[in-house]
Design a protein around this motif. Structure first.
Motif, PDB file in Angstrom:
ATOM      1  N   SER A   1      19.535   5.907  -1.775  1.00 41.14           N
ATOM      2  CA  SER A   1      18.833   5.218  -2.788  1.00 41.14           C
ATOM      3  C   SER A   1      17.411   4.948  -1.980  1.00 41.14           C
ATOM      4  O   SER A   1      17.312   4.138  -1.010  1.00 41.14           O
ATOM      5  N   VAL A   2      16.398   5.588  -2.471  1.00 35.75           N
ATOM      6  CA  VAL A   2      14.929   5.355  -2.002  1.00 35.75           C
ATOM      7  C   VAL A   2      14.004   5.336  -2.908  1.00 35.75           C
ATOM      8  O   VAL A   2      14.116   5.937  -4.185  1.00 35.75           O
ATOM      9  N   ARG A   3      13.001   4.230  -2.807  1.00 36.56           N
ATOM     10  CA  ARG A   3      12.093   3.962  -3.700  1.00 36.56           C
ATOM     11  C   ARG A   3      10.848   3.481  -3.341  1.00 36.56           C
ATOM     12  O   ARG A   3      10.955   2.932  -2.265  1.00 36.56           O
ATOM     13  N   LEU A   4       9.742   3.714  -4.094  1.00 40.40           N
ATOM     14  CA  LEU A   4       8.814   3.106  -3.490  1.00 40.40           C
ATOM     15  C   LEU A   4       8.519   1.694  -4.078  1.00 40.40           C
ATOM     16  O   LEU A   4       9.179   1.568  -5.175  1.00 40.40           O
TER      17      LEU A   4
ATOM     18  N   ARG B   1       0.822  -1.236   0.051  1.00 39.59           N
ATOM     19  CA  ARG B   1       0.169   0.002  -0.097  1.00 39.59           C
ATOM     20  C   ARG B   1       0.788   1.089  -0.124  1.00 39.59           C
ATOM     21  O   ARG B   1       1.846   1.349   0.671  1.00 39.59           O
ATOM     22  N   ALA B   2       0.538   2.316  -0.888  1.00 40.69           N
ATOM     23  CA  ALA B   2       1.229   3.518  -0.938  1.00 40.69           C
ATOM     24  C   ALA B   2       0.299   4.596  -0.667  1.00 40.69           C
ATOM     25  O   ALA B   2      -0.820   4.670  -1.224  1.00 40.69           O
ATOM     26  N   ARG B   3       0.826   5.730  -0.123  1.00 38.23           N
ATOM     27  CA  ARG B   3      -0.014   6.716   0.180  1.00 38.23           C
ATOM     28  C   ARG B   3       0.750   8.343  -0.318  1.00 38.23           C
ATOM     29  O   ARG B   3       2.043   8.268  -0.024  1.00 38.23           O
ATOM     30  N   MET B   4       0.129   9.180  -0.712  1.00 37.82           N
ATOM     31  CA  MET B   4       0.816  10.707  -0.840  1.00 37.82           C
ATOM     32  C   MET B   4      -0.201  11.504   0.117  1.00 37.82           C
ATOM     33  O   MET B   4      -1.337  11.576  -0.252  1.00 37.82           O
TER      34      MET B   4
END
Ligand SMILES: [Zn+2]
Length: 437
Positions: A424-427, A238-241
């Motif tokens: 290094s960051v990614r969804l 799950r991802a949110r903005m």
């Protein structure tokens, strides 16, 4: 011809009434149609400095558009006339730009300047100089200039008056239509929808020529507002903005649920209802690749919700605005094609990651740059492989070669590039850019 009585001329055209806010189908009442159609172009006003001749022509066009409700053919005539005003605007702007003097440069001879008082003068001089293979001097460049639409378009781009890569493709299409209108070879009919769009495009183009961008514009949009936002995701995909404000509301039940979430703080284009531009790819965010549609700037993270809140309270980051057009991307081809990268990130890569062939491409969107590079692998697709505007898409090739060569091509377009090495960051989940190392 048949003489029609005034009453008849004042009666709405059935064809025009068939267009309503939901497309074709229902039939509008004449008074509703009159208002609806005028509203389609009501807000396209011209910038204060626009030349009087161009302004008069444009105002007349808007006036006539309203009469389309009485006579459907008016929409075709408005669309055609708009294309002719396109050229008039370029001529008027040229006359202001040159301020009465145009200069030509021929091989091995001194520059020649001419005084010009009208655009007819300009055309005569341009015709005369062509025999000597002379080019028009535009700031630090010289261009082929014949005084016709093609030359005017080249001039406006070289002088930096028009911008954007997708808008350039639309300018191409407008020029083709303009030539068709000037030399018609058949019958065509514009709908009110097409005519209104042509008028709106024309207003954007005129305003851009005189230095004014269009808020929420289609061709020459004003810079977009970026707000501070928090992106978060958990282990189950799950991802949110959320806007930054959402974190200042302290809610303990919320925090319990959020233990499983990772958070990063970014500057991003917020979702604005009714905006032409919102970032459908926000959940693809990656510090290393340009996987969101609009520039998304990494600020902090990843960490817990509480840590994100603390960081924002201490640092108080603010929003800004960005122009997303004419961006420069580097696309690495090593065993497979990787997503576009910002030049600054590419400049910060360790040596072992600089392998393969690199493409430096200018485009409005990362997906445009990527599609061009992928397409250029197939010779039959017609994509340009040498530096210059691509004739098959809205990308511009800056250079192709080693990591160093591509970076030099990017620097030639942008100026010196400051290397960055973001963490290094990614969804984790990706629909649009699944193929990343
Ligand atoms: Zn292309």
């Amino acid at each position: 011809m048949e003489i029609r009585p005034l009453e008849d001329l004042r009666t709405a055209d059935n064809l025009s009434l068939a267009f309503n806010p939901y497309g074709l189908g229902g039939r509008m009442k004449p008074e509703d149609a009159a208002e609806f159609q005028q509203r389609q172009i009501a807000d396209c006003d011209l910038a204060a400095g626009v030349a009087a001749g161009t302004r008069d022509s444009f105002d007349r066009l808007r006036t006539v558009f309203a009469y389309g409700v009485l006579c459907y053919d008016v929409y075709t005539m408005v669309g055609d006339q708009a294309l002719l005003i396109y050229e008039q605007a370029l001529r008027d702007r040229f006359m202001e730009w040159c301020a009465g003097t145009i200069t030509f440069r021929a091989p091995q001879s001194p520059d020649v300047s001419h005084t010009v008082t009208s655009y007819d003068d300009v055309k005569k001089r341009a015709d005369g100089m062509r025999g000597q293979r002379a080019k028009l001097v535009v700031a630090t460049h010289t261009i082929e200039f014949n005084g016709m639409l093609h030359g005017l378009r080249l001039w406006a781009r070289t002088a930096g008056l028009l911008r954007g890569r997708r808008s350039r493709a639309v300018e191409d299409a407008l020029a083709k239509l303009r030539n068709y209108v000037a030399h018609p070879s058949g019958h065509h009919v514009d709908t009110p929808v097409e005519a209104a769009r042509t008028v709106r495009d024309l207003a954007e183009l005129i305003n851009q020529l005189w230095g004014q961008t269009t808020p929420n514009g289609r061709l020459y949009p004003a810079p977009l507002r970026r707000d501070i936002a928090v992106l978060s995701w958990n282990g189950s995909g799950r991802a949110r903005m959320e806007p930054a404000d959402a974190l200042t509301v302290h809610d303990s039940t919320e925090d319990q649920e959020d233990v499983a979430y990772q958070h990063v703080v970014v500057r991003a284009i917020p979702f604005v209802p009714g905006s032409r531009w919102d970032d459908a790819h926000w959940a693809e965010f990656d510090t290393r690749y340009e996987t969101t549609r609009f520039p998304t700037e990494y600020l902090w993270g990843p960490g817990t919700r509480e840590q994100a809140r603390t960081w924002m309270e201490q640092e108080r980051p603010e929003g800004d605005s960005v122009d997303f057009t004419d961006r420069v991307f580097l696309v690495q081809d090593h065993e497979r094609l990787l997503p576009p990268m910002r030049p600054a990130v590419a400049a910060g890569l360790p040596d072992e990651e600089r392998v393969g062939v690199w493409h430096a491409v200018r485009a409005d969107f990362p997906a445009d740059a990527f599609a061009h590079v992928r397409g250029s692998g197939d010779r039959s697709a017609g994509h340009t492989r040498r530096p210059g505007d691509c004739s098959a898409c809205s990308a511009e090739v800056l250079g192709v070669g080693s990591h160093d060569e591509a970076l030099r091509a990017a620097a030639a377009a942008l100026g010196p590039i400051q290397a960055v090495q973001p963490p290094s960051v990614r969804l984790p989940l990706s629909t649009f850019w699944p193929d990343r190392p």
